[in-house]
Design a protein around this motif. Sequence first.
Motif, short mmCIF file in Angstrom:
data_model
loop_
_atom_site.label_atom_id
_atom_site.label_comp_id
_atom_site.label_asym_id
_atom_site.label_seq_id
_atom_site.Cartn_x
_atom_site.Cartn_y
_atom_site.Cartn_z
N LEU A 487 2.85 -0.64 6.49
CA LEU A 487 1.63 -0.99 7.22
C LEU A 487 1.01 -2.14 6.44
CD1 LEU A 487 -0.64 -0.61 9.27
CD2 LEU A 487 -1.53 1.23 7.84
N VAL A 488 1.02 -3.32 7.05
CA VAL A 488 0.59 -4.55 6.37
C VAL A 488 -0.78 -4.95 6.92
CG1 VAL A 488 1.18 -6.96 5.94
CG2 VAL A 488 3.00 -5.28 6.27
N ALA A 489 -1.68 -5.35 6.04
CA ALA A 489 -3.00 -5.80 6.50
C ALA A 489 -3.47 -6.96 5.65
CB ALA A 489 -4.01 -4.67 6.40
N ALA A 490 -4.17 -7.88 6.28
CA ALA A 490 -4.78 -8.99 5.52
C ALA A 490 -6.04 -9.43 6.24
CB ALA A 490 -3.81 -10.15 5.40
N ALA A 491 -7.08 -9.63 5.48
CA ALA A 491 -8.33 -10.21 6.01
C ALA A 491 -8.67 -11.36 5.09
CB ALA A 491 -9.44 -9.18 6.01
N SER A 492 -9.71 -12.08 5.42
CA SER A 492 -10.21 -13.05 4.47
C SER A 492 -10.64 -12.29 3.22
CB SER A 492 -11.41 -13.76 5.07
OG SER A 492 -12.17 -14.31 4.02
N GLY A 493 -10.50 -12.92 2.07
CA GLY A 493 -10.90 -12.28 0.82
C GLY A 493 -12.39 -11.92 0.78
N ALA A 501 -4.69 6.31 8.12
CA ALA A 501 -3.55 6.73 8.93
C ALA A 501 -3.68 8.24 9.09
CB ALA A 501 -2.25 6.38 8.22
N ASP A 502 -3.75 8.71 10.33
CA ASP A 502 -3.99 10.13 10.61
C ASP A 502 -5.15 10.66 9.77
OD1 ASP A 502 -2.10 10.35 12.60
OD2 ASP A 502 -0.50 10.99 11.25
N GLY A 503 -6.21 9.87 9.70
CA GLY A 503 -7.44 10.30 9.03
C GLY A 503 -7.44 10.12 7.53
N LYS A 504 -6.31 9.72 6.94
CA LYS A 504 -6.26 9.59 5.48
C LYS A 504 -6.26 8.10 5.10
CE LYS A 504 -3.12 10.86 1.86
NZ LYS A 504 -1.98 10.00 1.90
N GLN A 505 -7.13 7.71 4.16
CA GLN A 505 -7.20 6.30 3.80
C GLN A 505 -5.92 5.84 3.10
OE1 GLN A 505 -10.87 4.87 2.00
NE2 GLN A 505 -9.63 3.53 0.71
N VAL A 506 -5.30 4.80 3.63
CA VAL A 506 -4.07 4.29 3.02
C VAL A 506 -4.24 2.87 2.46
CG1 VAL A 506 -2.40 5.74 4.24
CG2 VAL A 506 -3.23 3.64 5.32
N LEU A 507 -5.21 2.13 2.96
CA LEU A 507 -5.43 0.76 2.48
C LEU A 507 -6.92 0.48 2.44
CD1 LEU A 507 -2.94 -1.48 4.51
CD2 LEU A 507 -2.82 -0.92 2.09
N ASP A 508 -7.33 -0.33 1.48
CA ASP A 508 -8.70 -0.77 1.52
C ASP A 508 -8.87 -2.11 0.83
OD1 ASP A 508 -8.49 -0.17 -1.14
OD2 ASP A 508 -10.28 1.07 -1.24
N GLN A 509 -9.87 -2.80 1.24
CA GLN A 509 -10.33 -3.99 0.53
C GLN A 509 -11.83 -3.82 0.48
OE1 GLN A 509 -8.63 -7.95 1.14
NE2 GLN A 509 -10.66 -8.61 1.78
N VAL A 516 -5.57 -10.13 -1.10
CA VAL A 516 -4.80 -10.23 0.14
C VAL A 516 -3.38 -10.66 -0.19
CG1 VAL A 516 -6.60 -10.76 1.83
CG2 VAL A 516 -5.69 -12.59 0.43
N PRO A 517 -2.38 -10.27 0.60
CA PRO A 517 -2.42 -9.21 1.61
C PRO A 517 -2.21 -7.86 0.94
CG PRO A 517 -0.23 -10.16 1.52
CD PRO A 517 -1.04 -10.88 0.49
N LYS A 518 -2.36 -6.80 1.74
CA LYS A 518 -2.15 -5.46 1.19
C LYS A 518 -1.16 -4.72 2.08
CE LYS A 518 -5.69 -4.57 -1.74
NZ LYS A 518 -6.47 -3.52 -2.35
N TYR A 519 -0.46 -3.75 1.49
CA TYR A 519 0.41 -2.95 2.34
C TYR A 519 0.56 -1.54 1.79
CZ TYR A 519 4.33 -3.60 -0.93
OH TYR A 519 5.13 -3.60 -2.03
N ALA A 520 0.90 -0.61 2.72
CA ALA A 520 1.18 0.77 2.33
C ALA A 520 2.50 1.15 2.99
CB ALA A 520 0.09 1.69 2.82
#
Length: 851
Positions: A487-493, A501-509, A516-520
């Motif tokens: 699961l890949v995510a990127a936002a502006s810094g 994911a299913d209610g459990k935090q897997v990524l954060d910034q 950036v970027p982040k992945y789980a």
Amino acid sequence: MRNLKNTITLSFSAFILACLSQLLCGAARAQAPVPDSPAIEARAQEMLAKLTLVQKIELIGGVDNMYTRPMPVIDLPRFKMSDASVGVRTWGPTTAYAGGVALAATWDTEFARSLGVGLGKDARARNVNFLLGPGVNIARSPIAGRNFEYLSEDPYLNSTIVVPFIEGVQSQGVIATVKHFALNSQEFNRHNASADVDERTMREIYLPAFEAAVVKGQVDSVMNSYNLINGAHATQNEFLNIKLLKGEWGFKGVLMSDWDATYDAVGAANNGLDLEMPSPKFMNAKNLLPAVKGGKVKEATIDDKVLRLLRTELRYGFTDRPQLDPADSTFSVAGRAIAMQGALESITLLKNEGPLLPLDPAKVKTIAIIGPDAWPAAVGGGGSSEATPFESVSTVAGIANLLGPGVHVLYSRGLPDMNDVFREAKWDGGVKVETFASRDFTGTAATGKRRNVADWKPDQWEPADPTPRSIRYTATFKAASAGKYLLVAAASGEDAFKILADGKQVLDQVHAEGQVPKYATIDLGAGQSVSIQADYLPRAAGSRLGFGFVYEPELVSAEAKQFASIADVVVLAIGFDAPTEGEGHDRTFELPWGQDALVEAIAAANPHTIVTLTGGGAMDTRRWLSKVPALLHTWYPGQEGGAAVAAVIFGKQNPEGKLPISFDLNWEDNPSQPYYYGAAGADTTLHTIGENGKPLDYTVPHIKYGDKLMVGYRYWTTTGKHPLFPFGFGLSYTTFSFANLQAPSTAASGSTVPVSFDVINAGSVAGAEVAQLYVSDPSTKATRPERELKGFEKVRLAPGEKKHVTLNLDARAFSYWDEASHKWTIDPGKFVILVGDSSENTPLHADVTLK
Ligand code: BGC
């Protein structure tokens, strides 16, 4: 007759050319600044006397983003600025050099001067008066986002490189600006975080390069950093600006703010700031007139700022000659050669089993060049330093050009592009969007539907959203096959997000200026669904977030694996690039997603896989380093990088770069890691950073520099533990040895101690070695690092050649900052001089007793 005519025609053209260049050059030759003089002082005072208080205040704020303010009543035009150390980048295409950390990896002081001269000429060709570089902050942690723009982890190396660099720039009649003063060793929360550092650590680690720039390099401009130091913002930090910079170091030039790094009018005016950039949001007449009238700021304080600006501009002759110098080329072939030299000298060979390298071009029939950094050229990191070259040489082009038409070149990126992952993510039933007018997902939301969330833009520089919102995206992903999904995510810094994911935090910034970027990695069965909730806090209007799933077994393209399997050899170019490492956010220690899997897949397909790294420092190589025979660090090699990589791989250039940082195995091993986000944990609020002069409303996260002096190799050599590759290390295609160390057995404390030794090229090809001298102080009363770099020299030697090197150690080489007496102090007694080719390999030792 015919010949004679030709001769005449030729001499005539030569004559025309000579006249033309006379004409062009005669108009405005490079002019180094003249020293301050009574005549300059008188002119500056005369100009000052013609100004009203309002006009004086107007002069201490910038205009049009990159200019000083013009003042017609004294015939003062505006003066132009440009970023910075890897290329004069603000005004269109330019030469993009191997600067910053790559420059430090050359360990070449004369090259630093050439680079400075090159940048100075580029500036003159663009009418630029102020170059907004060099950056000299210490690489304390591998994840700090701007390490690539800075130099090294060592204050002596930084100090020694920065002086000739500044002299080079200023010799061209261009003001250099040493930045960011001080302690900008992280991008995380850079406007709001306070670097809490004791005085000794500052004096010994974080400030010497600034001190050298001012005292030895005579730099004429300094830029304050965004962060706070011990609770006070740099732009209003009395200790740094008044006591040290303008007091002890005798700085006579201009102290400017970073762009929007001023936070208080009276605080900045009284604590040393001379010029608020890019515009006077705080130091303006509205704030300062009443302050002067009310006695909070003295008019003499404003006068001093104006005089500093005028004096400096007069010393450079800015009012008396054109700054635009058409004798300097805008597209510079000479600059291109400097860019090439920097890349050639900085590429650092870290592993060469076999040895596999150098490759014989005659033996290569098919080569595969794979990886996200293989094409396009990864010229530099992101943010305000990012220079756009007229043209650049990618690794693919550099290697193909070197090998010529007889060799079969196969290129594949090997991994999907990040934006493609976001765009092509398949969500079961689309993505539900809820936009809240609040910042905390409360209240009634406007709802909508989207096919995917693919708005990622690395661009950091959008104005803050005037009506701040929070956005919640919810979607369901259904796995087609069983296995691991990224699961890949990127936002502006500058944005913040949390993904569940299913209610459990897997990524954060959670931090402004996060990574950036982040992945789980998530395990899913065939047909299994997972519900995703992304809570997003954009700082700017619109959205700059992207997220999506990618199936791990399909990460590495089949084509890349096939190319690797049929090639004689593979060059695999991985690491970071401008979108993933740059100003405004830190980067991860892990490689960007997918790259570990890429190396494993390619190395499994071809045992002759040479990995090249791009990035500002160390990165995680644990998953695959033992599986590849050769590893090169290319830093950010500038526009000629691909040609230089090819030259090193095929032995046209014997590698000579040396690590300017300790290359950690794990980020957790880095001595700064326990302190990086502050003792009290991370500050998770997104702050208003003073736009439109609004007052700030935030709590200050205090980052305690508990690692103190134990930065990089100081920590490793003191603890006796080892990083993956030590500071100063770098392999060559030849072997060097050291012998014949000579040092006086006793010397007077405070005297200069000469140390000399031989460096021998014991191998069969020409090469360059960096002889490094470390000083150890076993009899000290203070706690000191086990060893500290106090001298070095880069030596070029033909096979079998020997050179006797002499290095002179001054008092500072033996001193530490004594906190009780507030002085540089030498404890008389035994010192050990260590000489070798890295912080951990010092075969020569001598004892010197200082009396
Ligand atoms: C950077 C400075 C730069 C300035 C002007 C800021 O964002 O921190 O290093 O010189 O912008 O571009």
